[in-house]
Design a protein around this motif. Structure first.
Motif, short mmCIF file in Angstrom:
data_model
loop_
_atom_site.label_atom_id
_atom_site.label_comp_id
_atom_site.label_asym_id
_atom_site.label_seq_id
_atom_site.Cartn_x
_atom_site.Cartn_y
_atom_site.Cartn_z
N SER A 57 33.31 31.64 43.94
CA SER A 57 34.46 32.31 43.12
C SER A 57 34.77 31.43 41.71
O SER A 57 34.98 32.00 40.68
N ALA A 58 34.53 30.23 41.82
CA ALA A 58 34.79 29.54 40.71
C ALA A 58 33.82 29.67 39.55
O ALA A 58 34.01 29.88 38.36
N ALA A 59 32.44 29.96 40.22
CA ALA A 59 31.58 30.03 39.18
C ALA A 59 31.56 31.32 38.35
O ALA A 59 31.34 31.60 37.19
N LEU A 60 32.27 32.54 38.92
CA LEU A 60 32.54 33.69 38.47
C LEU A 60 33.64 33.85 37.50
O LEU A 60 33.67 34.29 36.41
N TRP A 61 34.99 33.32 38.14
CA TRP A 61 36.35 33.61 37.69
C TRP A 61 36.64 32.25 36.77
O TRP A 61 37.72 32.45 36.14
N LEU A 62 36.11 31.17 36.88
CA LEU A 62 36.39 30.29 35.72
C LEU A 62 35.28 29.58 34.88
O LEU A 62 34.64 28.60 35.17
N PRO A 63 34.86 30.63 34.16
CA PRO A 63 33.79 30.00 33.12
C PRO A 63 34.07 28.80 32.51
O PRO A 63 35.16 28.58 31.71
N GLY A 64 33.17 28.06 32.13
CA GLY A 64 33.73 26.76 31.80
C GLY A 64 34.43 25.56 32.39
O GLY A 64 34.92 24.71 31.85
N GLY A 65 34.82 26.21 33.81
CA GLY A 65 35.66 25.56 34.42
C GLY A 65 37.14 25.68 34.13
O GLY A 65 37.99 24.97 34.60
N ARG A 66 37.46 26.87 33.34
CA ARG A 66 38.69 27.09 32.81
C ARG A 66 39.07 28.44 33.16
O ARG A 66 38.50 29.45 33.45
N VAL A 67 40.27 28.70 33.28
CA VAL A 67 41.02 29.98 33.68
C VAL A 67 40.65 30.85 32.34
O VAL A 67 41.10 30.40 31.29
N ASN A 87 30.65 40.31 34.45
CA ASN A 87 30.02 39.76 36.05
C ASN A 87 28.79 40.48 36.23
O ASN A 87 28.60 41.45 36.83
N PRO A 88 27.68 39.85 35.80
CA PRO A 88 26.30 40.11 35.45
C PRO A 88 25.81 40.19 36.96
O PRO A 88 24.98 41.30 37.06
N VAL A 89 26.07 39.52 38.04
CA VAL A 89 25.74 39.67 39.27
C VAL A 89 26.06 40.99 39.89
O VAL A 89 25.11 41.71 40.49
N LEU A 90 27.23 41.53 39.64
CA LEU A 90 27.66 42.95 40.18
C LEU A 90 26.86 43.76 39.45
O LEU A 90 26.50 44.82 40.04
N ALA A 91 26.78 43.71 38.15
CA ALA A 91 25.83 44.78 37.17
C ALA A 91 24.57 44.74 38.14
O ALA A 91 23.81 45.92 38.01
N ASP A 92 23.85 43.79 38.22
CA ASP A 92 22.54 43.60 38.77
C ASP A 92 22.53 44.41 40.22
O ASP A 92 21.47 45.07 40.76
#
Length: 592
Positions: free
Chosen positions: A166-176, A185-190
């Motif tokens: 979840s952090a990898a998807l929702w915290l880009p660059g480690g930030r909110v 969300n490229p994984v969902l697109a795939d």
């Protein structure tokens, strides 16, 4: 009487799409413009909402849909997945409730199959066109709503400490992510792209391609990824590791299906709701009480109207929690609950003063289940004044949802309330780009409850679209997010529409209210005796009168309660109408 309106009620003859997010509404209208019907538009809107409102619904969630084909009968399309085969009370040994986060409360994801069944049976466009908007927004990006950023911030520590996917998807660059920035969300697109490509490669016509995609979800690579993820312990939001009860067999063994609507006649119209596996019939019980109490003759902006609606709601919702459950597993006395005689008996309990007791009835002599509840304010991390979900730092999700309505020039009509699979409630499945739902938290562990958990049983949800017909023609589709408030806000809107001389937008914009003197459907199962939450705009005289009658009034912000949307059609003229909620500056209706 007419009320204040923030926007014009939309009118036209071509088509109308309304929802809780402007992007979804625009997508729906775009589908209509390309020659799709209302069902095509609803499907494309539903998948788009999964992308642009991920804090309120997702692919791992569920959806009840009420459909009205032109010239056909209304029906409920049940996209509520059931409890897994291993979901017996003993599976939760040592717990006093089913947790609201993690993977243990996961039920079978139902939304995908329901949307595709709708597309196959009632739509006209190919699967690729219906999924293309959602794929495009997931891959190219969509604007982060302030509510999304706030939700991620609330559970940031859970993501970083417990749910790295979840952090990898929702915290880009480690930030909110900041509100207004574009999120992808490229994984969902795939995931959705692969579903389309595999289904098309299987060959056949439009319906065959859709069925192939349904199989790929239930038995193919999606099911395999879900089963693999569920095969190992996963921490809940508070850190306890649990192994999901959900298996590949559960996924393969369920599919969405159609049911008859539950309906009553009111003011020359027929009002259609889901069965008691949702809270839908509570809307109908409130209408019966409104008839018995003469609520329709009250000024719909007055303290008297608020009092009558509130006291009726307390009685109807007490019955909901005492008697409602999946009717395939529980003998729900629905005929008695919806009878005018029972309503008259219950209406006799309504007095001039606010009631403070939980008073379920005994329809057909049936003894009620009395739930054990927490008194509001005694549990941490809760806030009942704003009608929206809260999430504490441990990741406990109370939940909220989305809504959409569509009508086309032919008279096809849809109302749907997608929910579940919230970004804050369960970790993202890395291979798929979305989390599982946690709808199992709505079951009870108390064996006395009709809603006690059991294998294959649907949880009694709060998801509750409404569709109204007159002389067999669809006239209105409506709904709102809001958990236990859904069938309060929708009921108030409907009464104002029918009895108040308001158009759709005026009825949406009018000052809203709800009671919290009922059993909360989400943890911590609170009740706030006598509590009545009212938007400040109702005015000081009305607030004073409600307090005089004994209501424990909580004054909410002027524009804070409800996220209603609705579409309508006049069968005689073919004129279409629509409106959507201005609160939160997010919901819009589109049409011409």
């Amino acid at each position: 009487m007419a009320g204040f309106s923030t926007r014009p009620e939309l009118r036209g003859t071509f088509g109308m799409a309304a929802s809780t997010h402007w992007i979804a509404s625009a997508v729906g209208m775009g589908v209509l413009e390309r020659g799709g019907n209302a069902f095509d538009a609803a499907v494309a809107m539903g998948f788009t909402l999964q992308v642009v409102e991920p804090h309120l619904n997702g692919p791992g969630g569920e959806v009840p849909i009420i459909v009205k084909p032109a010239g056909g009968e209304p029906a409920v399309l049940c996209g509520q997945g059931p409890a897994p085969a291993a979901a017996v009370p003993e599976a939760f040994a040592g717990m006093d409730r089913i947790p609201g986060s993690g993977v243990l409360p996961a039920t079978v994801p139902g939304a995908f199959d329901a949307w595709l069944l709708l597309a196959r049976d009632h739509g006209t466009l190919p699967l690729r066109e219906l999924l293309e908007p959602a794929i495009g927004y997931a891959r190219s990006g969509y604007p982060v709503l302030p509510q999304i950023a706030a939700k991620i911030a609330e559970v940031q520590e859970v993501f970083t400490g417990l749910w790295p996917s979840s952090a990898a998807l929702w915290l880009p660059g480690g930030r909110v992510p900041e509100a207004g920035t574009m999120h992808r969300n490229p994984v969902l697109a795939d995931t959705y792209r692969r579903l389309v490509e595999e289904a098309e490669a299987a060959g056949g016509g439009r319906e065959a391609v859709i069925d192939a995609a349904r199989r790929a979800w239930r038995e193919g690579f999606v099911a395999e990824a879900i089963a693999e993820f569920c095969s190992r312990p996963v921490p809940s939001g508070s850190g306890e590791p649990h192994r999901a009860l959900l298996t590949a067999d559960d996924l393969a063994g369920w599919s969405a299906g159609y049911e008859e609507t539950v309906r009553i006649e009111y003011a020359g119209m027929t009002v259609h709701k889901t069965g008691p596996w949702g809270q839908g019939p509570v809307f109908l019980q409130q209408l019966r009480l409104a008839e018995a109490l003469g609520t329709g003759s009250a000024d719909v902006l007055s303290a008297d109207f608020v009092h009558l609606v509130t006291e009726a709601a307390k009685l109807a919702f007490a019955d909901r929690d005492a008697h409602y459950a999946d009717p395939l597993f529980a003998d729900v006395p629905l005929e008695a609950l919806l009878s005018p005689g029972y309503a008259a008996e219950r209406a006799a309990l309504v007095g001039a003063e606010a009631s403070m007791e939980l008073r379920p009835g005994s329809p057909a002599g049936r003894a009620p289940f009395i739930p054990e509840l927490t008194v509001a304010g005694t549990a941490p991390g809760t806030d009942r004044t704003n009608g929206e979900p809260t999430v504490d730092r441990a990741g406990t999700q109370r939940g909220d949802t989305c809504h959409l309505d569509v009508v086309d020039s032919a008279g096809n009509m849809v109302a749907a309330t997608p929910s579940g699979g919230w970004l804050a409630s369960s970790p993202v499945i890395p291979a798929l780009g979305f989390p599982l739902g946690t709808r199992g938290q709505m079951f009870w562990l108390d064996p006395r409850s009709p809603g006690v958990i059991a294998p294959g049983k649907r949880p009694r949800t709060t998801l509750t679209p409404t569709l109204v017909t007159r002389d067999g023609e669809g006239v209105t589709a409506l709904g709102t997010p809001g958990g236990d408030q859904q069938d309060q806000w929708s009921l108030t809107f409907f009464l104002r529409l029918v009895h108040g001389g308001m158009d759709i937008q005026e009825a949406i914009d009018a000052p809203m209210f709800h009671t919290n003197a009922l059993a909360g459907s989400f943890f911590p199962r609170e009740i706030a005796p006598g509590e009545l939450v009212v938007e400040e705009r109702i005015g000081a005289p009305a607030l004073a009168e409600l307090r005089r009658r004994g209501h424990r009034v909580v004054v909410s912000d002027p524009w804070s309660l409800g996220r209603l949307s609705a579409v309508a059609r006049d069968p005689e003229t073919g004129v279409l109408r629509a409106g959507a909620n201005p609160r939160g500056m997010q919901g819009y209706a589109v049409g011409r």
